[in-house]
Design an enzyme around this catalytic site. Sequence first.
Site, PDB file in Angstrom:
ATOM      1  N   ASP A 141      19.398  62.844 -50.460  1.00  0.00           N
ATOM      2  CA  ASP A 141      20.765  62.901 -49.958  1.00  0.00           C
ATOM      3  C   ASP A 141      21.638  61.928 -50.742  1.00  0.00           C
ATOM      4  O   ASP A 141      21.365  60.717 -50.778  1.00  0.00           O
ATOM      5  CB  ASP A 141      20.801  62.551 -48.470  1.00  0.00           C
ATOM      6  CG  ASP A 141      22.102  62.992 -47.816  1.00  0.00           C
ATOM      7  OD1 ASP A 141      22.756  63.903 -48.343  1.00  0.00           O
ATOM      8  OD2 ASP A 141      22.454  62.434 -46.768  1.00  0.00           O
TER       9      ASP A 141
ATOM     10  N   GLU B  75      33.903  57.847 -38.502  1.00  0.00           N
ATOM     11  CA  GLU B  75      35.235  57.680 -39.087  1.00  0.00           C
ATOM     12  C   GLU B  75      36.332  58.058 -38.100  1.00  0.00           C
ATOM     13  O   GLU B  75      37.339  57.360 -37.981  1.00  0.00           O
ATOM     14  CB  GLU B  75      35.352  58.546 -40.340  1.00  0.00           C
ATOM     15  CG  GLU B  75      34.425  58.157 -41.471  1.00  0.00           C
ATOM     16  CD  GLU B  75      34.366  59.238 -42.524  1.00  0.00           C
ATOM     17  OE1 GLU B  75      35.220  59.201 -43.436  1.00  0.00           O
ATOM     18  OE2 GLU B  75      33.500  60.128 -42.432  1.00  0.00           O
TER      19      GLU B  75
ATOM     20  N   GLU C 188      27.122  64.435 -39.868  1.00  0.00           N
ATOM     21  CA  GLU C 188      27.603  64.223 -41.229  1.00  0.00           C
ATOM     22  C   GLU C 188      27.787  65.585 -41.867  1.00  0.00           C
ATOM     23  O   GLU C 188      26.827  66.332 -42.074  1.00  0.00           O
ATOM     24  CB  GLU C 188      26.640  63.352 -42.051  1.00  0.00           C
ATOM     25  CG  GLU C 188      26.655  61.895 -41.597  1.00  0.00           C
ATOM     26  CD  GLU C 188      26.088  60.935 -42.640  1.00  0.00           C
ATOM     27  OE1 GLU C 188      25.516  61.411 -43.641  1.00  0.00           O
ATOM     28  OE2 GLU C 188      26.212  59.715 -42.429  1.00  0.00           O
TER      29      GLU C 188
END
Length: 426
Positions: free
Chosen positions: A134, A373, A208
């Site tokens: 990743d 975020e 994600e």
Amino acid sequence: MASWLSIPSGSHFSLANIPFGIISTSAAPTRRPAVAIGTHVLDLAAFAHGGGFARFSALPPGQLWVFAETTLNAFAALGRPTHRLVRQYLQDVFRTDTPYPETLKANPTLQQTALLTLAGVQTHLPLTIGDYTDFFAGRNHASNVGTLFRGPANALNPNYSHLPVAYHGRSSSVVVSGTPLHRPRGQVLPAPGGTTPVFRPSARLDIELELGAFIGRGNPLGRAVPVDEAEEYIFGYVLMNDWSARDIQQWEYVPLGPFNAKNFGTTISAWVVLADALEPFHAHGLPNDVELQSYLREDRKDNVIAVHLEVDIQTARGNKRTITCTSSENLLWSWPQMVAHHTVSGCNLRTGDLLGSGTISGFTDGTHGSLLEQTKGGKMAVEIGDETRKFLEDGDTVVIRGWSGDNPDALVGFGECTGQILTALA
């Protein structure tokens, strides 16, 4: 590119696409390759067995066994030129003015055995994944998270713009879309400023938003892949949700990076969109002002693929909201650069290896690819109907969608990448 098969406007699986996957049915539980087309799938094992490839001279009859395998690895290993020809042939088979009407359009017997409804099949992991790496190519995400943890002056580590940062993930826990995952347990700090961990279910479970790339061709041990040749090593692309337990990650990641915070599950979409299908959608990624090492310098400037991306959260109570709309143009590093960097040490990639892009985020609210975020590290809440979320709760279902193109009759899409969070196991 019109088709004799009815394809709904807005379908991710237009004739411009032809993505490959692995299916089974209750009547025929053996897994086998297929392509998605509108609201149908073409069972490639049945199609090959029924003579559907009789007019396809680019693949010798002795190689048709790749369409009877239980994964796409053997097909992927044939190389991008072969993938290109097979895709073009199947497009021709489905064209209104097909030059091969006897293969399917005018062959009701083969239609009955090989053309199945999409809703009537079960999808599976498309390839056997040997290794999973990743990357961290989404600079906006890296900057946003770095700012939360280290402040704006030190948001990006000094190496970030010089090389594609990555970690090696766990391939055994990569699952196909629709597979539920249990909330992970692990060591976490009980409160800010704490120094002694407790063991409990993660309370800060996150998403994600990523893209993934499957390797088709491998490279020999010791031989690096040149950046301008690297695209030929990529089989195709999928959507990816690299689920992340932020509280476990915060405690464990120093000094060697993520481990249990990531290894409990990674979800990918079921259909692999071939690299050739996305070729028309190349675009410029984020600018990089650093003077790169020669092995990372690309001749191609439109080096990323433009994919529209969306994320929904649906709660156990039925509330639903699209929390993210962004684009894969928000990547600093291209897939060829990731492949080149991965192999520059002599590392040998193999057919079926999976690479993740890292979280893809935009610049503004509503474009961030993680709850970390969006909630400013859990300080704010996202409204979902009459509920709020700082991080995921048990029963929440996350749905990622992605597609390229703006013509509703020629979209090149991935379908959905979905997963529901279940209660932690005792």
